[in-house]
Enzyme design. Structure first.
Site, PDB file in Angstrom:
ATOM      1  N   LYS A 131       0.844  -1.197   0.000  1.00  0.00           N
ATOM      2  CA  LYS A 131       0.000   0.000   0.000  1.00  0.00           C
ATOM      3  C   LYS A 131       0.876   1.243   0.000  1.00  0.00           C
ATOM      4  O   LYS A 131       1.602   1.494   0.963  1.00  0.00           O
ATOM      5  CB  LYS A 131      -0.880   0.024   1.252  1.00  0.00           C
ATOM      6  CG  LYS A 131      -1.931   1.110   1.176  1.00  0.00           C
ATOM      7  CD  LYS A 131      -2.492   1.481   2.525  1.00  0.00           C
ATOM      8  CE  LYS A 131      -1.871   2.735   3.069  1.00  0.00           C
ATOM      9  NZ  LYS A 131      -2.007   3.919   2.213  1.00  0.00           N
ATOM     10  N   GLU A 140      10.147   0.832  10.566  1.00  0.00           N
ATOM     11  CA  GLU A 140      11.055   1.977  10.428  1.00  0.00           C
ATOM     12  C   GLU A 140      10.222   3.200  10.776  1.00  0.00           C
ATOM     13  O   GLU A 140       9.370   3.603   9.983  1.00  0.00           O
ATOM     14  CB  GLU A 140      11.563   2.108   8.981  1.00  0.00           C
ATOM     15  CG  GLU A 140      12.119   0.851   8.350  1.00  0.00           C
ATOM     16  CD  GLU A 140      13.513   0.526   8.818  1.00  0.00           C
ATOM     17  OE1 GLU A 140      14.078   1.326   9.580  1.00  0.00           O
ATOM     18  OE2 GLU A 140      14.024  -0.538   8.438  1.00  0.00           O
ATOM     19  N   GLU A 199       8.841  15.182  16.411  1.00  0.00           N
ATOM     20  CA  GLU A 199       9.281  15.158  15.011  1.00  0.00           C
ATOM     21  C   GLU A 199       8.401  16.110  14.195  1.00  0.00           C
ATOM     22  O   GLU A 199       7.185  15.979  14.179  1.00  0.00           O
ATOM     23  CB  GLU A 199       9.153  13.731  14.465  1.00  0.00           C
ATOM     24  CG  GLU A 199       9.704  13.600  13.065  1.00  0.00           C
ATOM     25  CD  GLU A 199       9.491  12.213  12.474  1.00  0.00           C
ATOM     26  OE1 GLU A 199       8.395  11.648  12.642  1.00  0.00           O
ATOM     27  OE2 GLU A 199      10.426  11.705  11.827  1.00  0.00           O
ATOM     28  N   CYS A 244      13.742  10.815   7.124  1.00  0.00           N
ATOM     29  CA  CYS A 244      13.700  10.374   8.521  1.00  0.00           C
ATOM     30  C   CYS A 244      15.063  10.541   9.191  1.00  0.00           C
ATOM     31  O   CYS A 244      15.144  10.636  10.413  1.00  0.00           O
ATOM     32  CB  CYS A 244      13.245   8.939   8.594  1.00  0.00           C
ATOM     33  SG  CYS A 244      14.177   7.909   7.462  1.00  0.00           S
TER      34      CYS A 244
END
Ligand code: NAD
Length: 484
Positions: free
Chosen positions: A180, A255, A388, A289
């Site tokens: 997906k 991750e 973040e 990231c």
């Protein structure tokens, strides 16, 4: 390949066939740099997930699980070749979907995606296995079998690159896949179905179901016939996936997010540090990231660093991602753009000083553009230094001692990556050893050897990818003990 000048409609790819889109089960795909509609995206549901899993199960049982290593390696190599052959077109699509500069898609995203297939084609062609002889006259042989159907759930920031980093080892081990893409970035993943077919991958080995995370992602996570989920995305989404997959006791490769420290000692090579810190702060609009969003600078060079870093940041060109001199393109969506601007407001409210940036980039008509932003004056108690942001926003903070900065670096529930800058290699190694991160770079950033383990500590991830580490995840490793 499809005509791409204005984008295209992203269908599901199930059992080797694109499924026609029904308009009532689709949504618009928006180019974030122009706010233009570039196509429609099929909105998947449980029904399409079930069909795709069935196709993947059939493909697994009807041959792929027993395919020869040489056959799989040849197909992987061909997929890598085709990705490179179609690089310009794929890069254009990636940029239209993400808003990232075209030079970045062309030079990093697509070549690295292809590189994963070439790497694993070579890796499985030469790898052996372990054997453990016993003095009683027996030998234990370690063998690997594929898992079966694997679900892959992907983010929007490096759509094809991250997808292929998972897909290549997964196919290399003989698994089949239902994947997906992120709802914002469906185009390259959708085309990958056709590319894999062209490379000779049997129908049903790879299936693409587009749509919403809460529907398609959750259906994949909960599906009893999916053995493992490989997910890249936010930490909070990882937690939801784990809950949904608990009932069928899946294995997970996660991750997740990061808030990575960039530690700059006074004895660093400041020219190199400034060049690299510009990249590690703002490349891909700050949405890698591994970006170093918390910058710690030793007090004796803090003023000089700040003055030079701010001056260079002001030179960054924000705007049309199609222009070759653009450094920073558009953010992925209106929601994300508003979220990043809210964090900048929060920084002001928390008492931070905006050294440069801090608002929508001037001179842009439509599109979601934010100036590269440097914030000082916030300490570790602030939300902006802990959460973040995933945009072109960094905080800079001075420190005095090695012990102090190690404590700052580790004082977070994330642990993805870190950079340490010093000409004293003993100190570099000593500090790197104490940092709680899956990857720590000393005097560099973003340098990656595909054989090495990659992943996050603490809430930045579960498991490791790369080289043999990926193959371990995508296989059942078992022992055959033979007495002779
Ligand atoms: P996200 O978690 O919002 O979405 C990722 C994917 O999960 C999308 O495909 C989404 O549709 C799907 N999803 C959403 N809700 C779901 C649910 N309840 N169940 C199943 N699937 C669901 O992340 P994003 O905004 O697309 O990506 C940005 C995040 O990804 C950042 O946190 C970034 O740090 C992280 N990231 C990590 C790495 C890494 O290597 N550690 C690499 C890239 C991005």
């Amino acid at each position: 390949m499809v005509e791409i000048s204005k984008g295209f409609d992203c269908q599901h790819f199930i059992g080797g066939t694109y499924i026609p889109i029904q308009s009532e089960k689709s949504f618009e795909n928006i180019n974030p740099a122009t706010e233009e509609v570039i196509g429609r995206v099929a909105e998947g549901s449980q029904e399409e997930v079930d069909l795709a899993v069935e196709a993947a199960k059939n493909a697994f049982n009807n041959g792929w699980k027993n395919s020869k290593v040489s056959e799989r390696a040849a197909i992987l190599r061909k997929i890598g070749d085709l990705l490179l052959e179609k690089k310009e077109q794929l890069a254009m699509l990636e940029t239209m979907d993400t808003g990232k500069p075209l030079w970045l898609s062309t030079n990093v995203d697509i070549p690295r995606a292809a590189g994963s297939f070439h790497f694993y084609a070579n890796f499985i062609s030469t790898m052996g296995t372990d054997a453990y002889p016993m003095e009683v006259g027996a030998v234990n042989i370690v063998v690997r079998r594929p898992l079966g159907v694997v679900g892959m759930i992907n983010p929007w920031n490096l759509p094809l690159l991250l997808l292929c980093a998972k897909l290549a080892p997964c196919l290399a081990m003989g698994n089949t896949v239902v994947l997906k893409p992120a709802r914002w970035t469906p185009m390259t993943a959708t085309l990958l179905g056709q590319i894999c077919k062209e490379a000779g991958l049997p129908d049903g080995v790879i299936n693409v179901v587009n749509g919403n995370g809460r529907v398609v992602g959750e259906a994949l996570s909960a599906h009893p016939d999916i053995r493992a989920i490989a997910f890249t995305g936010e930490t909070s989404t990882g937690k939801s996936i784990m809950k949904a997959g608990a009932e069928s006791l899946k294995r997970f490769s996660f991750e997740l997010g990061g808030k990575n420290p960039n530690i700059i000692f006074e004895d660093c090579d400041l020219d190199t540090v400034i060049d690299t810190t510009l990249r590690s702060s703002f490349i891909n609009q700050g949405a890698v990231c591994l970006c170093g969003s918390r910058i710690y600078v030793q007090r004796s060079i803090y003023e000089e660093f700040m003055q030079r870093f701010v001056a260079r940041t002001k030179e960054q060109i924000v705007g049309d991602p199609m222009q070759p001199n653009t450094n920073i393109g558009a953010l992925i969506s209106k929601q994300h753009y508003e979220r990043v601007l809210e964090y900048i407001e929060l920084a002001r409210a928390e008492g931070g000083t905006i050294e440069t940036g801090g608002k929508r980039a001037e001179g842009q008509g439509k599109g979601y553009y934010v100036e590269p932003t440097i914030i000082s004056g916030l300490d570790k108690s602030c939300r902006v230094t802990n959460e973040e942001i995933f945009g072109p926003v960094v905080t800079v903070q001075p420190f005095d001692t090695e012990e102090e900065v190690i404590q700052y670096a580790n004082d977070t529930h994330y642990g993805l990556s870190a950079s340490v800058w010093t000409k004293d290699s003993s100190r570099g190694l000593r500090v790197a050893h104490q940092i709680e991160a899956g990857t720590t770079w000393v005097n560099t950033w973003f340098l990656r050897d595909p054989r090495t383990p990659y992943g996050g500590e603490k809430q930045s991830g579960i498991g490791r990818q790369g080289g043999m580490f990926s193959l371990d995840f995508y296989s059942e490793v078992s022992t055959i003990c033979v007495k002779y």
